[in-house]
Design a protein around this motif. Structure first.
Motif, PDB file in Angstrom:
ATOM      1  N   HIS A 126     -82.402   0.379  -5.704  1.00 21.62           N
ATOM      2  CA  HIS A 126     -81.778   2.139  -5.974  1.00 21.62           C
ATOM      3  C   HIS A 126     -80.432   1.785  -6.353  1.00 21.62           C
ATOM      4  O   HIS A 126     -79.855   2.975  -6.096  1.00 21.62           O
ATOM      5  N   LYS A 127     -79.721   0.658  -6.746  1.00 21.43           N
ATOM      6  CA  LYS A 127     -78.464   0.628  -6.638  1.00 21.43           C
ATOM      7  C   LYS A 127     -77.315   0.922  -6.375  1.00 21.43           C
ATOM      8  O   LYS A 127     -76.711   2.253  -7.074  1.00 21.43           O
ATOM      9  N   GLN A 128     -77.546   1.310  -5.418  1.00 23.99           N
ATOM     10  CA  GLN A 128     -76.723   1.823  -4.186  1.00 23.99           C
ATOM     11  C   GLN A 128     -75.103   1.153  -4.741  1.00 23.99           C
ATOM     12  O   GLN A 128     -74.825  -0.465  -4.419  1.00 23.99           O
ATOM     13  N   THR A 129     -73.936   2.310  -5.159  1.00 25.33           N
ATOM     14  CA  THR A 129     -72.907   1.009  -5.380  1.00 25.33           C
ATOM     15  C   THR A 129     -71.771   0.858  -4.567  1.00 25.33           C
ATOM     16  O   THR A 129     -71.981   1.821  -3.322  1.00 25.33           O
ATOM     17  N   LYS A 130     -70.751  -0.183  -4.123  1.00 25.74           N
ATOM     18  CA  LYS A 130     -69.998   0.134  -2.934  1.00 25.74           C
ATOM     19  C   LYS A 130     -69.026  -0.321  -3.821  1.00 25.74           C
ATOM     20  O   LYS A 130     -68.389  -1.353  -4.447  1.00 25.74           O
ATOM     21  N   ARG A 131     -67.366   0.533  -3.647  1.00 30.71           N
ATOM     22  CA  ARG A 131     -66.721  -0.535  -4.244  1.00 30.71           C
ATOM     23  C   ARG A 131     -65.042  -0.623  -3.555  1.00 30.71           C
ATOM     24  O   ARG A 131     -65.405   0.075  -1.991  1.00 30.71           O
ATOM     25  N   TYR A 132     -64.944  -1.808  -3.833  1.00 28.07           N
ATOM     26  CA  TYR A 132     -63.684  -2.033  -3.058  1.00 28.07           C
ATOM     27  C   TYR A 132     -62.213  -2.368  -3.771  1.00 28.07           C
ATOM     28  O   TYR A 132     -62.027  -2.315  -4.631  1.00 28.07           O
ATOM     29  N   ARG A 133     -61.092  -1.761  -2.780  1.00 22.16           N
ATOM     30  CA  ARG A 133     -59.666  -2.077  -3.493  1.00 22.16           C
ATOM     31  C   ARG A 133     -59.251  -3.491  -3.239  1.00 22.16           C
ATOM     32  O   ARG A 133     -59.488  -3.980  -1.831  1.00 22.16           O
ATOM     33  N   VAL A 134     -58.858  -3.943  -4.229  1.00 23.08           N
ATOM     34  CA  VAL A 134     -59.176  -5.966  -4.375  1.00 23.08           C
ATOM     35  C   VAL A 134     -57.605  -5.845  -4.872  1.00 23.08           C
ATOM     36  O   VAL A 134     -56.402  -5.360  -5.650  1.00 23.08           O
ATOM     37  N   THR A 135     -57.170  -6.652  -3.317  1.00 22.75           N
ATOM     38  CA  THR A 135     -55.818  -6.924  -3.820  1.00 22.75           C
ATOM     39  C   THR A 135     -55.021  -9.161  -4.018  1.00 22.75           C
ATOM     40  O   THR A 135     -55.980  -9.548  -3.296  1.00 22.75           O
ATOM     41  N   THR A 136     -54.426  -9.104  -4.797  1.00 19.29           N
ATOM     42  CA  THR A 136     -54.733 -10.171  -6.033  1.00 19.29           C
ATOM     43  C   THR A 136     -53.347 -11.212  -5.567  1.00 19.29           C
ATOM     44  O   THR A 136     -51.990 -10.599  -5.697  1.00 19.29           O
ATOM     45  N   ALA A 137     -53.507 -12.573  -5.929  1.00 14.33           N
ATOM     46  CA  ALA A 137     -51.716 -13.299  -5.549  1.00 14.33           C
ATOM     47  C   ALA A 137     -51.389 -13.170  -7.343  1.00 14.33           C
ATOM     48  O   ALA A 137     -50.597 -13.271  -6.994  1.00 14.33           O
ATOM     49  N   GLU A 138     -52.807 -13.297  -7.603  1.00 11.98           N
ATOM     50  CA  GLU A 138     -51.861 -13.705  -9.764  1.00 11.98           C
ATOM     51  C   GLU A 138     -52.186 -12.454 -10.079  1.00 11.98           C
ATOM     52  O   GLU A 138     -52.412 -11.503  -9.597  1.00 11.98           O
ATOM     53  N   VAL A 139     -51.639 -12.064 -11.146  1.00 12.67           N
ATOM     54  CA  VAL A 139     -52.246 -11.293 -12.119  1.00 12.67           C
ATOM     55  C   VAL A 139     -52.983 -11.072 -12.373  1.00 12.67           C
ATOM     56  O   VAL A 139     -53.555 -12.007 -13.228  1.00 12.67           O
ATOM     57  N   ILE A 140     -53.683  -9.618 -12.400  1.00  9.88           N
ATOM     58  CA  ILE A 140     -55.048  -9.498 -13.070  1.00  9.88           C
ATOM     59  C   ILE A 140     -55.136  -9.235 -14.397  1.00  9.88           C
ATOM     60  O   ILE A 140     -54.175  -8.115 -15.074  1.00  9.88           O
ATOM     61  N   PRO A 141     -55.532 -10.058 -15.731  1.00 10.08           N
ATOM     62  CA  PRO A 141     -55.160  -9.468 -17.047  1.00 10.08           C
ATOM     63  C   PRO A 141     -56.311  -8.593 -17.107  1.00 10.08           C
ATOM     64  O   PRO A 141     -57.428  -8.370 -16.353  1.00 10.08           O
ATOM     65  N   PRO A 142     -56.126  -7.628 -18.129  1.00  4.05           N
ATOM     66  CA  PRO A 142     -56.695  -7.001 -18.641  1.00  4.05           C
ATOM     67  C   PRO A 142     -58.595  -7.158 -18.783  1.00  4.05           C
ATOM     68  O   PRO A 142     -59.132  -6.623 -18.988  1.00  4.05           O
ATOM     69  N   GLN A 143     -58.782  -9.067 -19.664  1.00  5.76           N
ATOM     70  CA  GLN A 143     -59.997  -9.181 -20.032  1.00  5.76           C
ATOM     71  C   GLN A 143     -60.603  -8.915 -19.084  1.00  5.76           C
ATOM     72  O   GLN A 143     -61.858  -9.120 -19.097  1.00  5.76           O
ATOM     73  N   LEU A 144     -60.513  -9.055 -17.982  1.00  3.32           N
ATOM     74  CA  LEU A 144     -61.339  -9.492 -16.699  1.00  3.32           C
ATOM     75  C   LEU A 144     -61.811  -7.868 -16.390  1.00  3.32           C
ATOM     76  O   LEU A 144     -63.387  -7.816 -16.423  1.00  3.32           O
ATOM     77  N   VAL A 145     -61.577  -6.502 -17.253  1.00  5.20           N
ATOM     78  CA  VAL A 145     -62.807  -5.698 -17.539  1.00  5.20           C
ATOM     79  C   VAL A 145     -63.769  -5.858 -17.858  1.00  5.20           C
ATOM     80  O   VAL A 145     -64.927  -5.352 -17.972  1.00  5.20           O
ATOM     81  N   THR A 146     -63.964  -6.789 -19.231  1.00  7.49           N
ATOM     82  CA  THR A 146     -64.695  -6.553 -19.864  1.00  7.49           C
ATOM     83  C   THR A 146     -65.602  -8.463 -19.631  1.00  7.49           C
ATOM     84  O   THR A 146     -66.905  -7.447 -19.520  1.00  7.49           O
ATOM     85  N   ALA A 147     -65.082  -9.299 -19.291  1.00  5.46           N
ATOM     86  CA  ALA A 147     -65.704  -9.881 -18.149  1.00  5.46           C
ATOM     87  C   ALA A 147     -66.714  -9.173 -17.409  1.00  5.46           C
ATOM     88  O   ALA A 147     -68.005  -9.711 -17.502  1.00  5.46           O
ATOM     89  N   GLY A 206     -71.812   4.381  -2.464  1.00  3.92           N
ATOM     90  CA  GLY A 206     -72.448   5.591  -3.136  1.00  3.92           C
ATOM     91  C   GLY A 206     -71.327   6.374  -3.161  1.00  3.92           C
ATOM     92  O   GLY A 206     -70.234   6.454  -4.034  1.00  3.92           O
ATOM     93  N   ALA A 207     -71.785   7.912  -3.063  1.00  5.04           N
ATOM     94  CA  ALA A 207     -71.457   9.007  -2.880  1.00  5.04           C
ATOM     95  C   ALA A 207     -70.468   9.150  -1.318  1.00  5.04           C
ATOM     96  O   ALA A 207     -69.846  10.072  -1.259  1.00  5.04           O
ATOM     97  N   LEU A 208     -70.980   7.943  -0.331  1.00 11.46           N
ATOM     98  CA  LEU A 208     -69.574   8.139   0.435  1.00 11.46           C
ATOM     99  C   LEU A 208     -68.507   7.989   0.980  1.00 11.46           C
ATOM    100  O   LEU A 208     -68.609   6.644   0.956  1.00 11.46           O
TER     101      LEU A 208
END
Length: 234
Positions: A126-147, A206-208
């Protein structure tokens, strides 16, 4: 199961009578008259025909909890408080978790006594999606979006993660949407790039979305519409 099939399988009805009852508006599901043969019915639905009670569901219970830090996603634990300790004592009976969150992860957690519903939520197909807000100690590089979208290979399990959606919010925070939930997956994905996750919060399944009115440790019952929006179509 479809309502027409469920009725037709009843030995006291049979297929012909079931079709007639539906066509004539003589069937009620959870108190509402229906003529929809394709309507899905479940273990906890109350189903009547000609005022005769055919199934009186034992009462499905569906709770949304804003899980706090420092408790275990379990019903029993010998060393730590569990998420059930957030509930009133008279609310805990027969509940199980529809998914889990790590010890110090906060956010949306679902509890229910409906095994069919919770299995549908967690089944990989069913591939139910789950969304997380992530906070990091280091800067998140933009290339992680593709990776993350391409998937990361983990040699220990010999697997590649499913494509994940990363939405950068600022240098140290992002939304990450997954369709799987492997052991410490979020921390391990960021850790691959030397980035430490210092806070993790699930705000949507999901949608909730998590009800913004719920403080950490607070909970409420899901509405019928919220239960339905997470129920798989098949």
């Amino acid at each position: 199961m479809r309502l027409d099939r469920w009725l037709g399988n009843r030995p006291e009805l049979g297929r012909q009578l079931a079709r007639r009852l539906l066509a004539e508006g003589r069937v009620r599901v959870n108190g509402a008259t229906t003529q929809q043969a394709e309507q899905e019915v479940f273990t906890f639905d109350r189903i009547e025909a000609d005022e005769r009670l055919l199934q009186d569901g034992p009462g499905g219970r569906y709770l949304m909890l804003h899980k706090p830090r420092g408790c275990v996603s379990a019903t029993v634990d010998a060393r730590h408080a569990t998420v059930l300790d957030c509930l009133a004592a008279d609310q805990r009976a027969d509940l199980h978790l529809a998914g889990r969150l790590d010890f110090n992860t906060t956010g949306l957690l679902l509890l229910t006594n409906d095994g069919q519903w919770s299995r549908g939520l967690s089944h990989p197909r069913h591939k139910q999606t789950k969304r997380y807000r992530v906070t990091t100690a280091e800067v998140i590089p933009p290339q992680l979006v593709t990776a993350f979208a391409e998937g990361l290979y983990f040699a220990y399990e010999d697997l590649t993660t499913q494509p994940a959606q990363l939405e950068l919010l600022d240098e140290h925070s992002a939304y990450l949407t997954l369709v799987e939930g492997r052991y410490h997956q979020v921390k391990r994905m960021f850790g691959r790039f030397g980035i430490e996750v210092i806070a993790l919060h699930r705000d949507r399944i999901g949608a909730l979305p998590l009800d913004p009115a719920l403080a950490e440790g607070a909970y409420r019952s899901l509405t019928a519409a919220e239960v339905a929006v997470l129920r798989p179509a098949d």
